[in-house]
Each structure stands twice: as structure tokens, then as C-alpha cells.
Design a protein around this motif. Structure first.
Motif, PDB file in Angstrom:
ATOM      1  N   VAL A   1      50.936  28.940  31.502  1.00 38.82           N
ATOM      2  CA  VAL A   1      50.250  29.447  30.317  1.00 38.82           C
ATOM      3  C   VAL A   1      50.327  30.969  30.276  1.00 38.82           C
ATOM      4  O   VAL A   1      50.681  31.563  29.256  1.00 38.82           O
ATOM      5  N   SER A   2      49.987  31.602  31.381  1.00 35.95           N
ATOM      6  CA  SER A   2      50.053  33.063  31.499  1.00 35.95           C
ATOM      7  C   SER A   2      50.130  33.404  32.981  1.00 35.95           C
ATOM      8  O   SER A   2      50.108  32.516  33.841  1.00 35.95           O
ATOM      9  N   MET A   3      50.191  34.698  33.263  1.00 37.11           N
ATOM     10  CA  MET A   3      50.238  35.119  34.655  1.00 37.11           C
ATOM     11  C   MET A   3      48.960  34.755  35.408  1.00 37.11           C
ATOM     12  O   MET A   3      48.967  34.611  36.629  1.00 37.11           O
ATOM     13  N   MET A   4      47.879  34.588  34.694  1.00 38.57           N
ATOM     14  CA  MET A   4      46.600  34.273  35.325  1.00 38.57           C
ATOM     15  C   MET A   4      46.218  32.800  35.199  1.00 38.57           C
ATOM     16  O   MET A   4      45.305  32.347  35.887  1.00 38.57           O
TER      17      MET A   4
ATOM     18  N   ASP B   1      58.406  23.594  47.249  1.00 40.58           N
ATOM     19  CA  ASP B   1      58.908  23.478  48.620  1.00 40.58           C
ATOM     20  C   ASP B   1      58.117  24.348  49.582  1.00 40.58           C
ATOM     21  O   ASP B   1      58.076  24.071  50.777  1.00 40.58           O
ATOM     22  N   ARG B   2      57.492  25.396  49.071  1.00 38.23           N
ATOM     23  CA  ARG B   2      56.766  26.342  49.923  1.00 38.23           C
ATOM     24  C   ARG B   2      55.305  26.418  49.504  1.00 38.23           C
ATOM     25  O   ARG B   2      54.942  26.072  48.393  1.00 38.23           O
ATOM     26  N   GLY B   3      54.503  26.875  50.454  1.00 35.57           N
ATOM     27  CA  GLY B   3      53.080  27.040  50.193  1.00 35.57           C
ATOM     28  C   GLY B   3      52.744  28.474  49.826  1.00 35.57           C
ATOM     29  O   GLY B   3      53.501  29.148  49.132  1.00 35.57           O
ATOM     30  N   LEU B   4      51.596  28.949  50.309  1.00 31.11           N
ATOM     31  CA  LEU B   4      51.112  30.308  50.022  1.00 31.11           C
ATOM     32  C   LEU B   4      51.015  30.540  48.514  1.00 31.11           C
ATOM     33  O   LEU B   4      51.375  31.601  48.010  1.00 31.11           O
ATOM     34  N   ALA B   5      50.527  29.520  47.801  1.00 28.46           N
ATOM     35  CA  ALA B   5      50.414  29.618  46.343  1.00 28.46           C
ATOM     36  C   ALA B   5      49.032  29.176  45.869  1.00 28.46           C
ATOM     37  O   ALA B   5      48.899  28.634  44.773  1.00 28.46           O
TER      38      ALA B   5
ATOM     39  N   ALA C   1      53.800  32.681  39.904  1.00 33.11           N
ATOM     40  CA  ALA C   1      52.605  33.381  39.439  1.00 33.11           C
ATOM     41  C   ALA C   1      51.432  33.121  40.373  1.00 33.11           C
ATOM     42  O   ALA C   1      50.653  34.038  40.683  1.00 33.11           O
ATOM     43  N   ALA C   2      51.299  31.880  40.839  1.00 34.06           N
ATOM     44  CA  ALA C   2      50.218  31.556  41.774  1.00 34.06           C
ATOM     45  C   ALA C   2      50.414  32.263  43.109  1.00 34.06           C
ATOM     46  O   ALA C   2      49.444  32.742  43.719  1.00 34.06           O
ATOM     47  N   THR C   3      51.661  32.348  43.561  1.00 32.56           N
ATOM     48  CA  THR C   3      51.943  33.067  44.805  1.00 32.56           C
ATOM     49  C   THR C   3      51.624  34.548  44.661  1.00 32.56           C
ATOM     50  O   THR C   3      51.031  35.158  45.566  1.00 32.56           O
ATOM     51  N   ARG C   4      52.013  35.129  43.541  1.00 33.29           N
ATOM     52  CA  ARG C   4      51.723  36.542  43.304  1.00 33.29           C
ATOM     53  C   ARG C   4      50.217  36.795  43.326  1.00 33.29           C
ATOM     54  O   ARG C   4      49.745  37.750  43.947  1.00 33.29           O
ATOM     55  N   ARG C   5      49.478  35.929  42.652  1.00 34.59           N
ATOM     56  CA  ARG C   5      48.024  36.102  42.599  1.00 34.59           C
ATOM     57  C   ARG C   5      47.394  35.916  43.986  1.00 34.59           C
ATOM     58  O   ARG C   5      46.507  36.673  44.396  1.00 34.59           O
ATOM     59  N   ALA C   6      47.869  34.915  44.742  1.00 33.96           N
ATOM     60  CA  ALA C   6      47.329  34.662  46.071  1.00 33.96           C
ATOM     61  C   ALA C   6      47.653  35.807  47.028  1.00 33.96           C
ATOM     62  O   ALA C   6      46.805  36.227  47.830  1.00 33.96           O
ATOM     63  N   MET C   7      48.882  36.323  46.948  1.00 38.97           N
ATOM     64  CA  MET C   7      49.265  37.411  47.836  1.00 38.97           C
ATOM     65  C   MET C   7      48.555  38.721  47.479  1.00 38.97           C
ATOM     66  O   MET C   7      48.231  39.510  48.358  1.00 38.97           O
ATOM     67  N   LYS C   8      48.306  38.935  46.200  1.00 44.42           N
ATOM     68  CA  LYS C   8      47.544  40.121  45.800  1.00 44.42           C
ATOM     69  C   LYS C   8      46.116  40.042  46.330  1.00 44.42           C
ATOM     70  O   LYS C   8      45.561  41.028  46.827  1.00 44.42           O
ATOM     71  N   SER C   9      45.529  38.855  46.239  1.00 44.60           N
ATOM     72  CA  SER C   9      44.181  38.668  46.770  1.00 44.60           C
ATOM     73  C   SER C   9      44.167  38.878  48.284  1.00 44.60           C
ATOM     74  O   SER C   9      43.243  39.518  48.817  1.00 44.60           O
ATOM     75  N   ALA C  10      45.199  38.364  48.974  1.00 47.61           N
ATOM     76  CA  ALA C  10      45.273  38.545  50.424  1.00 47.61           C
ATOM     77  C   ALA C  10      45.453  40.018  50.786  1.00 47.61           C
ATOM     78  O   ALA C  10      44.854  40.510  51.752  1.00 47.61           O
ATOM     79  N   THR C  11      46.274  40.727  50.001  1.00 46.77           N
ATOM     80  CA  THR C  11      46.480  42.157  50.251  1.00 46.77           C
ATOM     81  C   THR C  11      45.186  42.941  50.049  1.00 46.77           C
ATOM     82  O   THR C  11      44.838  43.814  50.860  1.00 46.77           O
ATOM     83  N   ASP C  12      44.471  42.634  48.971  1.00 46.77           N
ATOM     84  CA  ASP C  12      43.201  43.318  48.715  1.00 46.77           C
ATOM     85  C   ASP C  12      42.182  43.015  49.819  1.00 46.77           C
ATOM     86  O   ASP C  12      41.453  43.915  50.268  1.00 46.77           O
TER      87      ASP C  12
END
Length: 313
Positions: free
Chosen positions: A181-184, A85-89, A258-269
């Protein structure tokens, strides 16, 4: 303060605010993905035992049931796409949609008419924007799906597979979702749910996260069915479809978080790196202003001294 320095400071404040938002979203996604993983693990025992029951009934009877018997000449298929339903992933939704479009193209190349069912606003928006027909759509529960949501999605699909194609039914049911499969690593998966291929039930249970599965050479016991094997199949197979869809919803939800977490971490970095770059540029601009002011002061003092010396002579 110079105009250039003000621009840098304004951009630093803006990026800093964005960094706080992406960091908060990263932490929220990290907490949600853990809960989603627990739900996937909790659904394993039910999926495992139901798979064993379906396998036993399917192999222990010669009943030609519409949910286990392939059509002689299939002409129509249904594809269920699970999006969010939401993006940012990141590429989560685009990968699932791409897999669904590839599957649709393959089925159409085989001469089959495809009915598309979609879960999630992103998938619905994608198909609506391209003016493609959607046979059924569900939204509002992709982040935390419940079993009732899976039943709601499965009901029209089971009804369609039980109907004759001349009456709007389908011969096959396929599902496209993102496997966790995994967090990554999250992978878009295509699977045929119906007609049920008994030789692939074991692998399907493993894909659903089953810890144990019957071996290929395992000899299944013989059963006497009361009132009939067909009635047992009528009761078991819809539950099997619901459990498969529910597990796919859970897998998709975990993958999305997991995809949102990875995308937001990349955006934060990236925001942190941008702040460092802007800070260096701001310091350089401030130093240039200070140097210019010192040069102006020294030049003014020199001019004043020259003027004083000229008046004394």
C-alpha cells in the motif's frame, strides 16, 4: 579500569557494530523497494489489457470452461501462500501465514479439503516445523521475482484446477500475499483466482495496480471466436493466472523490502538509544572510580600526615 566500566565498554562496542549492520541493511532494503515498486508499475499495462481481454471473452460467450465455471459442489481447494526467503522483516511473514491459516480454516469449515502451495523458505519452514503437508513449494526468488518464476508456480496450479477432484484436482484456487500500500503500510490479502468471477475482474485489476478499469455499466462489444471461445479461454486464462501470480510476487517483494527497511530503521534507532544509555552508565562508573581514587588518595595523605605528626611529638 574497573570491571563494571569494562563491561559497559564491551557492550558499547558490540551494540555499535550491530548498529552499523542494521544501518547497512536499511539502506539496501530502501534501494530494493524502489526497484520493486518500478516492477509493479511496469506490470500494470499487461495486467490491464489482459484483464480486459479475459472479461470480453468470458462475457461474450456461453462456454462452460473449467476456469470460469464454478463447481456445483466444490470439495477441494488450493491455497497459494507467498512468504519470503529471508527474515528480519518484522511481522511480514507472520501476518501472511496467519492470513493463510485463517483462510484454510474457513475452507475446511465449509467442508473442503485444502492443498497448500508455498513460495518462500519462511512459509515452508513454518509448515514443516508443524508437520503439515505441502503440495508444492518454491524458494530462492522472492526478493527479485521474474515472470518465469510466476509461470513455474502457476503451471501445477492450473493443471490441478483442470483435473477432476477424483484425480487429485481442485475446484478452487486461492492466493494469500502481502499487498504493498505504501512504505509504511503493507496488508495481507486473500483472493480467489479460480474459478474466475467475471464481476470481480475489474476490482482484481485495480488491486493489481491497474490505472484504468472498465466501468460496471460499460457495454462490451460482441466477438466472433475462431476457432472457438473455449480455445481462446484455454490460451487467455492461464496467462491471466500467471500475470496475477506475478503481480502478487512483485507486491510481496516490495512489501518485504519495505518491512525490512522499517524493521532495520527501528533496530538502528534502538541501538543508538542503547549506546547513549550505556555511555551514560559508563561515564557514571568512570566518575565513581575517579571519586573513589581521590578519596583513597586524600585518606592516604591524611593518614600519612597523622603519622608524621605523631612521630614529631
Amino acid at each position: 579500569m574497573g570491571a563494571q566500566l569494562r563491561v559497559y565498554k564491551r557492550r558499547i562496542r558490540s551494540v555499535t557494530a550491530t548498529k552499523k549492520i542494521t544501518k547497512a541493511m536499511e539502506m539496501i532494503a530502501a534501494s530494493r523497494v524502489v526497484k520493486a515498486q518500478r516492477k509493479v508499475a511496469a506490470s500494470t499495462p499487461y495486467a490491464t489489457e489482459l484483464t480486459r481481454a479475459v472479461t470480453a471473452v468470458g462475457t461474450g460467450s456461453n462456454t462452460r470452461h473449467p476456469l470460469t465455471t464454478e463447481a456445483d459442489n466444490p470439495t477441494r481447494a488450493a491455497v497459494l501462500l507467498l512468504s519470503s526467503d529471508r527474515g528480519l522483516a518484522g511481522a511480514f511473514n507472520s501476518n501472511a501465514i496467519k492470513a493463510a491459516e485463517q483462510l484454510t480454516a474457513k475452507l475446511e469449515a465449509d467442508g473442503k479439503q485444502v492443498d497448500t502451495y508455498i513460495v518462500g523458505r519462511r512459509g515452508v519452514a513454518h509448515y514443516n516445523f508443524r508437520e503439515r503437508t505441502i503440495s508444492g513449494q518454491w524458494t530462492g526468488f522472492t526478493d527479485e521475482p521474474e515472470y518465469a518464476d510466476a509461470k513455474q508456480v502457476a503451471a501445477p496450479l492450473i493443471e490441478a484446477i483442470e483435473k477432476d477432484t477424483a484425480e487429485g484436482g481442485v475446484d478452487e484456487l486461492h492466493i494469500v500475499y502481502t499487498e504493498f500500500v505504501s512504505m509504511m503500510t503493507q496488508t495481507a490479502v486473500q483472493a480467489q483466482l479460480l474459478p474466475l468471477k467475471l464481476d470481480e475482474v475489474t476490482s482484481a485489476a485495480s488491486a493489481a495496480g491497474a490505472a484504468e478499469s472498465p466501468a460496471k455499466d460499460e457495454i462490451l462489444p460482441l466477438y466472433d471466436f475462431e476457432p472457438s471461445a473455449e480455445d481462446v479461454l484455454d490460451a487467455l486464462l492461464p496467462r491471466y493466472v500467471e500475470s496475477r501470480i506475478y503481480n502478487a510476487l512483485l507486491q510481496s517483494a516490495a512489501s518485504k523490502h519495505a518491512a525490512t527497511r522499517r524493521a532495520m530503521k527501528s533496530a538502528t534507532d534502538n541501538a543508538g538509544e542503547l549506546i547513549e544509555t550505556l555511555s551514560r552508565l559508563a561515564n557514571a562508573a568512570r566518575q565513581a572510580e575517579i571519586t573513589q581514587e581521590i578519596s583513597e588518595i586524600v585518606g592516604g595523605a591524611g593518614a600519612l600526615a597523622d603519622a608524621t605528626a605523631g612521630s614529631d611529638s
